[in-house]
Design a protein around this motif. Structure first.
Motif, PDB file in Angstrom:
ATOM      1  N   ALA A  74      36.651  -1.800 -21.962  1.00  0.00           N
ATOM      2  CA  ALA A  74      37.655  -2.625 -22.636  1.00  0.00           C
ATOM      3  C   ALA A  74      37.019  -3.878 -23.222  1.00  0.00           C
ATOM      4  CB  ALA A  74      38.768  -2.983 -21.663  1.00  0.00           C
ATOM      5  N   LEU A  75      36.147  -4.518 -22.474  1.00  0.00           N
ATOM      6  CA  LEU A  75      35.493  -5.732 -22.967  1.00  0.00           C
ATOM      7  C   LEU A  75      34.587  -5.426 -24.162  1.00  0.00           C
ATOM      8  CD1 LEU A  75      34.917  -8.736 -22.725  1.00  0.00           C
ATOM      9  CD2 LEU A  75      33.193  -8.196 -20.996  1.00  0.00           C
ATOM     10  N   GLN A  76      33.821  -4.361 -24.073  1.00  0.00           N
ATOM     11  CA  GLN A  76      32.958  -3.975 -25.196  1.00  0.00           C
ATOM     12  C   GLN A  76      33.798  -3.643 -26.427  1.00  0.00           C
ATOM     13  OE1 GLN A  76      30.969  -0.734 -23.257  1.00  0.00           O
ATOM     14  NE2 GLN A  76      29.250  -2.005 -22.562  1.00  0.00           N
ATOM     15  N   ALA A  77      34.914  -2.968 -26.220  1.00  0.00           N
ATOM     16  CA  ALA A  77      35.799  -2.616 -27.338  1.00  0.00           C
ATOM     17  C   ALA A  77      36.425  -3.868 -27.952  1.00  0.00           C
ATOM     18  CB  ALA A  77      36.875  -1.640 -26.865  1.00  0.00           C
ATOM     19  N   LEU A  78      36.793  -4.848 -27.128  1.00  0.00           N
ATOM     20  CA  LEU A  78      37.339  -6.099 -27.655  1.00  0.00           C
ATOM     21  C   LEU A  78      36.301  -6.834 -28.498  1.00  0.00           C
ATOM     22  CD1 LEU A  78      39.380  -7.448 -24.619  1.00  0.00           C
ATOM     23  CD2 LEU A  78      40.284  -6.918 -26.895  1.00  0.00           C
ATOM     24  N   ARG A  79      35.066  -6.906 -27.995  1.00  0.00           N
ATOM     25  CA  ARG A  79      34.002  -7.562 -28.759  1.00  0.00           C
ATOM     26  C   ARG A  79      33.776  -6.843 -30.088  1.00  0.00           C
ATOM     27  NH1 ARG A  79      28.590  -8.360 -25.688  1.00  0.00           N
ATOM     28  NH2 ARG A  79      28.078  -9.403 -27.637  1.00  0.00           N
ATOM     29  N   GLY A  80      33.696  -5.531 -30.044  1.00  0.00           N
ATOM     30  CA  GLY A  80      33.493  -4.756 -31.265  1.00  0.00           C
ATOM     31  C   GLY A  80      34.648  -4.902 -32.236  1.00  0.00           C
ATOM     32  N   ARG A 112      43.743  -7.256 -12.575  1.00  0.00           N
ATOM     33  CA  ARG A 112      42.430  -7.227 -13.230  1.00  0.00           C
ATOM     34  C   ARG A 112      42.567  -7.196 -14.754  1.00  0.00           C
ATOM     35  NH1 ARG A 112      39.296  -2.694  -9.970  1.00  0.00           N
ATOM     36  NH2 ARG A 112      41.397  -1.892  -9.827  1.00  0.00           N
ATOM     37  N   VAL A 113      43.569  -6.486 -15.237  1.00  0.00           N
ATOM     38  CA  VAL A 113      43.812  -6.426 -16.681  1.00  0.00           C
ATOM     39  C   VAL A 113      44.195  -7.811 -17.196  1.00  0.00           C
ATOM     40  CG1 VAL A 113      45.400  -5.522 -18.437  1.00  0.00           C
ATOM     41  CG2 VAL A 113      44.424  -3.989 -16.724  1.00  0.00           C
ATOM     42  N   ARG A 114      45.156  -8.434 -16.536  1.00  0.00           N
ATOM     43  CA  ARG A 114      45.601  -9.768 -16.961  1.00  0.00           C
ATOM     44  C   ARG A 114      44.475 -10.786 -16.807  1.00  0.00           C
ATOM     45  NH1 ARG A 114      50.481  -9.972 -18.512  1.00  0.00           N
ATOM     46  NH2 ARG A 114      50.888 -12.163 -18.191  1.00  0.00           N
ATOM     47  N   GLY A 115      43.704 -10.663 -15.743  1.00  0.00           N
ATOM     48  CA  GLY A 115      42.584 -11.580 -15.537  1.00  0.00           C
ATOM     49  C   GLY A 115      41.559 -11.481 -16.650  1.00  0.00           C
ATOM     50  N   LEU A 116      41.196 -10.262 -17.016  1.00  0.00           N
ATOM     51  CA  LEU A 116      40.227 -10.083 -18.097  1.00  0.00           C
ATOM     52  C   LEU A 116      40.785 -10.627 -19.413  1.00  0.00           C
ATOM     53  CD1 LEU A 116      37.502  -9.087 -19.112  1.00  0.00           C
ATOM     54  CD2 LEU A 116      38.534  -6.833 -19.458  1.00  0.00           C
ATOM     55  N   ALA A 117      42.060 -10.376 -19.684  1.00  0.00           N
ATOM     56  CA  ALA A 117      42.680 -10.878 -20.910  1.00  0.00           C
ATOM     57  C   ALA A 117      42.634 -12.405 -20.963  1.00  0.00           C
ATOM     58  CB  ALA A 117      44.119 -10.391 -21.025  1.00  0.00           C
ATOM     59  N   ARG A 118      42.870 -13.048 -19.843  1.00  0.00           N
ATOM     60  CA  ARG A 118      42.852 -14.514 -19.799  1.00  0.00           C
ATOM     61  C   ARG A 118      41.431 -15.056 -19.933  1.00  0.00           C
ATOM     62  NH1 ARG A 118      47.358 -12.597 -19.945  1.00  0.00           N
ATOM     63  NH2 ARG A 118      49.228 -13.754 -19.444  1.00  0.00           N
ATOM     64  N   VAL A 119      40.478 -14.385 -19.299  1.00  0.00           N
ATOM     65  CA  VAL A 119      39.081 -14.822 -19.412  1.00  0.00           C
ATOM     66  C   VAL A 119      38.609 -14.680 -20.863  1.00  0.00           C
ATOM     67  CG1 VAL A 119      36.718 -14.242 -18.742  1.00  0.00           C
ATOM     68  CG2 VAL A 119      38.488 -14.416 -17.000  1.00  0.00           C
ATOM     69  N   VAL A 120      38.926 -13.563 -21.494  1.00  0.00           N
ATOM     70  CA  VAL A 120      38.548 -13.353 -22.895  1.00  0.00           C
ATOM     71  C   VAL A 120      39.198 -14.422 -23.781  1.00  0.00           C
ATOM     72  CG1 VAL A 120      38.868 -11.808 -24.876  1.00  0.00           C
ATOM     73  CG2 VAL A 120      38.014 -10.908 -22.698  1.00  0.00           C
ATOM     74  N   SER A 121      40.482 -14.665 -23.592  1.00  0.00           N
ATOM     75  CA  SER A 121      41.188 -15.675 -24.385  1.00  0.00           C
ATOM     76  C   SER A 121      40.580 -17.053 -24.166  1.00  0.00           C
ATOM     77  CB  SER A 121      42.676 -15.703 -24.017  1.00  0.00           C
ATOM     78  OG  SER A 121      43.277 -14.472 -24.314  1.00  0.00           O
ATOM     79  N   GLY A 122      40.319 -17.392 -22.916  1.00  0.00           N
ATOM     80  CA  GLY A 122      39.721 -18.695 -22.611  1.00  0.00           C
ATOM     81  C   GLY A 122      38.353 -18.856 -23.238  1.00  0.00           C
ATOM     82  N   ALA A 123      37.544 -17.804 -23.183  1.00  0.00           N
ATOM     83  CA  ALA A 123      36.209 -17.867 -23.792  1.00  0.00           C
ATOM     84  C   ALA A 123      36.314 -18.057 -25.304  1.00  0.00           C
ATOM     85  CB  ALA A 123      35.423 -16.601 -23.469  1.00  0.00           C
ATOM     86  N   CYS A 124      37.277 -17.390 -25.938  1.00  0.00           N
ATOM     87  CA  CYS A 124      37.470 -17.545 -27.389  1.00  0.00           C
ATOM     88  C   CYS A 124      37.896 -18.968 -27.731  1.00  0.00           C
ATOM     89  CB  CYS A 124      38.503 -16.545 -27.899  1.00  0.00           C
ATOM     90  SG  CYS A 124      37.969 -14.826 -27.854  1.00  0.00           S
ATOM     91  N   PHE A 125      38.855 -19.517 -26.984  1.00  0.00           N
ATOM     92  CA  PHE A 125      39.297 -20.884 -27.244  1.00  0.00           C
ATOM     93  C   PHE A 125      38.174 -21.888 -27.003  1.00  0.00           C
ATOM     94  CE2 PHE A 125      43.662 -19.147 -26.441  1.00  0.00           C
ATOM     95  CZ  PHE A 125      44.119 -19.336 -27.733  1.00  0.00           C
ATOM     96  N   ALA A 126      37.404 -21.702 -25.938  1.00  0.00           N
ATOM     97  CA  ALA A 126      36.294 -22.615 -25.652  1.00  0.00           C
ATOM     98  C   ALA A 126      35.245 -22.557 -26.755  1.00  0.00           C
ATOM     99  CB  ALA A 126      35.681 -22.276 -24.298  1.00  0.00           C
ATOM    100  N   ALA A 127      34.941 -21.352 -27.243  1.00  0.00           N
ATOM    101  CA  ALA A 127      33.963 -21.215 -28.326  1.00  0.00           C
ATOM    102  C   ALA A 127      34.450 -21.932 -29.583  1.00  0.00           C
ATOM    103  CB  ALA A 127      33.694 -19.740 -28.616  1.00  0.00           C
ATOM    104  N   LEU A 128      35.737 -21.806 -29.902  1.00  0.00           N
ATOM    105  CA  LEU A 128      36.280 -22.494 -31.075  1.00  0.00           C
ATOM    106  C   LEU A 128      36.261 -24.007 -30.898  1.00  0.00           C
ATOM    107  CD1 LEU A 128      39.239 -20.138 -31.963  1.00  0.00           C
ATOM    108  CD2 LEU A 128      37.228 -20.596 -33.373  1.00  0.00           C
ATOM    109  N   LEU A 129      36.566 -24.466 -29.701  1.00  0.00           N
ATOM    110  CA  LEU A 129      36.536 -25.896 -29.441  1.00  0.00           C
ATOM    111  C   LEU A 129      35.113 -26.425 -29.567  1.00  0.00           C
ATOM    112  CD1 LEU A 129      38.180 -28.367 -28.710  1.00  0.00           C
ATOM    113  CD2 LEU A 129      37.890 -27.774 -26.303  1.00  0.00           C
TER     114      LEU A 129
END
Length: 192
Positions: free
Chosen positions: A81-87, A148-165
């Motif tokens: 799922a994480l690899q697919a989101l990145r791709g 685990r699904v919700r946790g991964l979604a939140r970690v991905v979202s947080g990483a995206c927001f942090a990168a933009l900031l």
């Protein structure tokens, strides 16, 4: 055709509003200034945005959900799922025309740097995290409300927001690459 023209006019007005909010602040920006920057009458601004606060709501301004879903579905089945989101994110940003991509970056940076914009779009942020959870659930065969699904979604979202900031503070390079770099440091939780 009419709906597309209306959406284009709405986006042009909102883009100028975001620029002014970033330069002057939300409180110091008037609807008249937004109208002048967008080269429209104030009544046109109010036709699209009944109140000044409505200019802050970004749900229709360069959304990514539909193209992200399509790009995610096109990812190879063997990817996690994480690899697919990145791709999928890389594919969506690569497919955007330059002007749309620049407008999307301005939008996202404004959202993480203008407090009024952030608070007006918390519902949109939550909707985005839920959409990511739905994609992860689909790929992993788990329920969207699985911890685990919700946790991964939140970690991905947080990483995206942090990168933009981070990118907004030092706008060198490509924000899409900054997001991908941030996501590269996340590991898949087993067995997602």
């Amino acid at each position: 055709m009419w709906e597309r023209k209306r959406a284009k006019a709405r986006n042009a007005i909102q883009r100028e509003a975001l620029r002014l909010f970033a330069d002057r602040g939300f409180a110091a920006t008037t609807v008249e200034q937004v109208a002048e920057a967008a080269d429209v009458a104030p009544s046109t601004v109010f036709r699209h945005f009944p109140t000044k606060q409505d200019l802050l709501v970004l749900d229709g301004y360069h959304p990514l959900l539909v193209p992200l879903r399509e790009a995610f579905a096109a990812q190879p089945a063997e990817r996690t799922a994480l690899q697919a989101l990145r791709g999928a994110l890389a594919a969506v940003f690569a497919a955007m025309p330059d002007a749309e991509r620049a407008a999307r970056y301005e939008r996202d940076v404004a959202m993480v740097t203008i407090p009024e914009l952030w608070s007006a779009n918390l519902g949109l942020v939550a909707k985005g995290m839920d959409a990511i959870a739905d994609l992860v659930a689909e790929r992993s065969g788990r329920a969207p409300d699985d911890a685990r699904v919700r946790g991964l979604a939140r970690v991905v979202s947080g990483a995206c927001f942090a990168a933009l900031l981070d990118w907004s503070r030092n706008p060198e390079g490509d924000p899409a690459q900054a997001i991908d770099e941030a996501l590269s440091h996340i590991t898949d939780p087993p067995p997602l």
